[in-house]
Motif scaffolding. Structure first.
Motif, PDB file in Angstrom:
ATOM      1  N   VAL A 381      -1.173  -4.180  -4.604  1.00  0.00           N
ATOM      2  CA  VAL A 381      -1.423  -2.503  -4.100  1.00  0.00           C
ATOM      3  C   VAL A 381      -0.435  -1.576  -4.377  1.00  0.00           C
ATOM      4  O   VAL A 381      -0.391  -0.280  -4.410  1.00  0.00           O
ATOM      5  N   SER A 384       1.162  -0.746  -7.726  1.00  0.00           N
ATOM      6  CA  SER A 384      -0.474   0.179  -8.458  1.00  0.00           C
ATOM      7  C   SER A 384      -0.082   1.158  -8.281  1.00  0.00           C
ATOM      8  O   SER A 384      -0.238   1.907  -8.821  1.00  0.00           O
ATOM      9  N   HIS A 385       0.052   1.532  -6.573  1.00  0.00           N
ATOM     10  CA  HIS A 385       1.007   3.209  -5.780  1.00  0.00           C
ATOM     11  C   HIS A 385       1.352   3.964  -7.473  1.00  0.00           C
ATOM     12  O   HIS A 385       1.579   4.792  -7.347  1.00  0.00           O
ATOM     13  N   LYS A 388       0.985   4.424 -10.742  1.00  0.00           N
ATOM     14  CA  LYS A 388       0.238   5.501 -10.969  1.00  0.00           C
ATOM     15  C   LYS A 388       1.005   6.825 -10.871  1.00  0.00           C
ATOM     16  O   LYS A 388       0.758   7.437 -11.866  1.00  0.00           O
ATOM     17  N   ALA A 389       1.989   6.817 -10.216  1.00  0.00           N
ATOM     18  CA  ALA A 389       2.788   8.628  -9.902  1.00  0.00           C
ATOM     19  C   ALA A 389       3.824   8.455 -10.808  1.00  0.00           C
ATOM     20  O   ALA A 389       4.639   9.695 -10.154  1.00  0.00           O
ATOM     21  N   SER A 415       2.611  -2.739   3.732  1.00  0.00           N
ATOM     22  CA  SER A 415       1.530  -2.937   2.411  1.00  0.00           C
ATOM     23  C   SER A 415       0.338  -3.882   2.820  1.00  0.00           C
ATOM     24  O   SER A 415       0.396  -4.254   4.617  1.00  0.00           O
ATOM     25  N   LYS A 430      -7.230   0.703   1.449  1.00  0.00           N
ATOM     26  CA  LYS A 430      -6.057   1.447   0.144  1.00  0.00           C
ATOM     27  C   LYS A 430      -6.073   2.562  -0.111  1.00  0.00           C
ATOM     28  O   LYS A 430      -5.152   3.886  -0.222  1.00  0.00           O
ATOM     29  N   LYS A 431      -7.143   3.427   0.137  1.00  0.00           N
ATOM     30  CA  LYS A 431      -7.605   5.079   0.280  1.00  0.00           C
ATOM     31  C   LYS A 431      -6.296   5.290   1.411  1.00  0.00           C
ATOM     32  O   LYS A 431      -5.513   6.170   1.389  1.00  0.00           O
ATOM     33  N   TRP A 433      -4.335   3.731   2.583  1.00  0.00           N
ATOM     34  CA  TRP A 433      -3.053   3.461   2.935  1.00  0.00           C
ATOM     35  C   TRP A 433      -2.351   4.507   1.365  1.00  0.00           C
ATOM     36  O   TRP A 433      -0.928   4.507   1.832  1.00  0.00           O
ATOM     37  N   ASP A 434      -3.019   5.053   0.659  1.00  0.00           N
ATOM     38  CA  ASP A 434      -2.790   5.294  -0.005  1.00  0.00           C
ATOM     39  C   ASP A 434      -2.168   6.541   0.334  1.00  0.00           C
ATOM     40  O   ASP A 434      -1.155   7.694   0.024  1.00  0.00           O
ATOM     41  N   LEU A 437       1.485   6.363   1.679  1.00  0.00           N
ATOM     42  CA  LEU A 437       2.927   6.049   1.165  1.00  0.00           C
ATOM     43  C   LEU A 437       3.069   7.384   0.577  1.00  0.00           C
ATOM     44  O   LEU A 437       3.676   7.879   0.406  1.00  0.00           O
ATOM     45  N   SER A 438       2.001   8.294   0.303  1.00  0.00           N
ATOM     46  CA  SER A 438       1.831   9.701  -0.684  1.00  0.00           C
ATOM     47  C   SER A 438       2.441  10.635   0.302  1.00  0.00           C
ATOM     48  O   SER A 438       3.180  11.008   0.164  1.00  0.00           O
TER      49      SER A 438
END
Length: 556
Positions: A381, A384-385, A388-389, A415, A430-431, A433-434, A437-438
């Motif tokens: 998790v 992958s974030h 992608k970033a 996480s 995940k949405k 959590w993302d 983190l963002s």
């Protein structure tokens, strides 16, 4: 063996005069269009990933798109074998007319191909099939054009003459970028992402018609005609090229001592730099294309310059110095590119470095070849974030049984383990959590994408120019160097294979390999070790085994 001394004649007494420009122009224009067709895919890899590989996660989709890009390169050596044999048997001109037709039609088909959302798995299968046809065609095209021009060139000017073939790859890339920019501007970004990206592929059919018309005006090369007239042609060019150790040894030296290093420098300087700007540094694609196009325009004349210079000082020193300079400077150049293209990302990386603290057993490679892996462990998790970033991170080992954590500077974000959650519950968790983190990354200064107003455009162009200057050093003289290594009766076959293994395999797989290495380690610069290692190998092999051929009489 006698050498030619009269600059205006070839080894067969053929006067090289007013037809020179037609020979160079017709060969070059056709090859430009083939490269345009081939590079459209690379220039639009991010969009093609979304159109044809939407059935897998985003990181895997992009790597798959690069793999489909590389598929065309994978078959180039086979194209070199098939069409190289035909070129040595029934002529250079006839063969590269066939290769051009195959290239143009397969590119046109890509422009008409429905997306994954419309026809499912058939879309990427047909796409890869078209890339394979393109690769076969290109495998036959380059050797024919380079051999054809070299066999027309007067003594002492082979490097200069063949540099016009070398320039075609960059002009083809530049043309593809210009057409893409033009269409993007004309239809708008939203329409371009939806359907406008197809237009550059469809336009290729018009370019094909023009190129075929020009090439039909050519006659066969004088060296090939003389060889046929004297009955010295090979009836078994494949056996003579690769079945006899003296020539096979030359093929291997050409591959490892010239072509492999040239290839990785070429693809690192042109394609990997472009992917790095767009995918890793999150520079606006249109702006990235403009900056690369400017650097290409500035650097392109140096293909001719280094081709000309190689007639004076030799092919070998220029190519090997280019490889060595690239190997020594890639890390500082790409780090400088980060600071210039996305200064916010560079500053945040320095002041608030990111670490993933996790049990290695819970971490999968962020690449799923068959699209079945569910990245739902706490480590996956997190990674992958970050992948992608485009965030650079280090890995810190944690004890078994602990949840992964992402440390951003002094702040730690724990996480979650999604292995026991259903699909919908995992997506919802995940949405959230993302988002957290963002927010933490944004608070630490990490931008979601590069701010176009903060991009140091002159510095980006300057760094890209240096990368491209290395490209011109290694690529400008390479055609002449390879042509000079082999006799006329097997030249097309023998020089094509090492060139296309080098550029098709060592070079063509560079973006895929480098990004997979980055995905595996979290270090955005780690992929550079691949071109550096290959370039250093070429320098060593080239110094020891490559013989200088600028004074060889290729008509003898």
């Amino acid at each position: 063996m006698t050498d030619r001394t009269h600059e205006g004649a070839d080894g067969g007494g053929h006067q090289v005069g007013k037809n020179d420009k037609l020979v160079i122009a017709a060969s070059s224009v056709g090859t430009v269009i083939e490269w345009y067709d081939f590079f459209l895919y690379g220039s639009l890899a991010t969009i093609i990933s979304a159109q044809f590989f939407s059935g897998v996660n985003e990181t895997t989709g992009f790597i798959f798109a690069l793999m489909a890009f590389a598929a065309g390169f994978a078959v180039r050596p086979f194209g070199a074998i098939v069409f190289g044999r035909l070129g040595d048997l029934w002529g250079r001109k006839n063969t590269f007319l066939v290769t051009m037709l195959l290239m143009g039609v397969s590119t046109f088909v890509v422009g008409l191909l429905p997306a994954y959302a419309v026809i499912g798995i058939a879309a990427p299968i047909i796409l890869v099939l078209m890339r394979l046809i393109q690769g076969l065609a290109l495998g036959g095209e380059y050797g024919g054009a380079a051999t054809y021009v070299a066999e027309h060139a007067p003594h002492g000017k082979r490097g200069f003459y063949t540099s016009f073939i070398q320039i075609t790859a960059t002009i083809g890339l530049l043309l593809s970028l210009m057409v893409i920019l033009g269409v993007r501007t004309l239809v708008g970004e939203e329409a371009f992402l939806s359907w406008g990206w197809r237009i550059p592929f469809l336009v290729s059919i018009l370019l094909l018609g023009v190129s075929l018309w020009i090439r039909l005006k050519l006659s066969e090369s004088p060296a090939f005609q003389r060889m046929k007239a004297e009955g010295k042609g090979s009836t078994t060019p494949l056996k003579d090229s690769f079945g006899k150790w003296p020539n096979l040894r030359l093929v291997l030296i050409a591959l490892f001592g010239l072509a492999a290093g040239q290839a990785v420098v070429w693809y690192a300087g042109q394609f990997y730099a472009m992917f790095f700007l767009e995918k890793t540094l999150k520079v606006d694609p249109a702006l990235a294309n403009v900056l690369i196009a400017i650097a290409l325009v500035l650097a392109t004349p140096f293909f001719i310059f280094f081709g000309w210079l190689s007639d004076k000082v030799g092919r070998k020193p220029i190519i090997l110095i280019g490889c060595l300079l690239a190997a020594l400077t890639y890390f500082p150049l790409f780090q400088g590119l980060t600071k210039a293209a996305n200064p916010q990302l560079a500053a945040a990386t320095a002041t608030a470095p990111v670490s993933v603290i996790a049990n290695p057993a819970d971490c999968n490679l962020q690449f799923d070849p068959i699209g079945t892996t569910v990245f739902n462990t706490s480590c996956d998790v997190a990674k992958s974030h970050l992948a992608k970033a485009g965030i650079n991170y280090t890995n810190v080992e944690a004890p078994a049984g602990t949840l992964a954590r992402v440390q951003v500077g002094e702040r730690t974000i724990e996480s979650f383990d999604g292995t026991a959650l259903g699909k919908d519950a995992f997506a919802e968790t995940k949405k959230g959590w993302d988002a957290s983190l963002s927010a933490a990354l944004a608070e630490a200064g990490y931008p979601a994408k590069a701010d176009s107003n903060l991009v140091n455009k002159p510095m980006v162009v300057a760094i890209l120019f240096v990368l491209l200057l290395y490209v011109t050093m290694v690529y400008g003289p390479i055609a002449a160097a390879l042509v000079e290594m082999f006799p006329t009766n097997i030249r097309y076959t023998s020089m094509s294979l090492p060139y296309h293994i080098g550029n098709g395999w060592f070079g063509g797989f560079l973006p895929t390999t480098a990004f997979a290495m980055v995905a595996a380690t979290g270090n955005i610069y780690y992929g550079l070790w691949y071109p550096i290692a290959i370039a250093v190998m070429t320098v060593i092999v080239g110094i020891i085994w490559v013989r200088e051929g600028k004074d060889v009489d290729i008509h003898a």
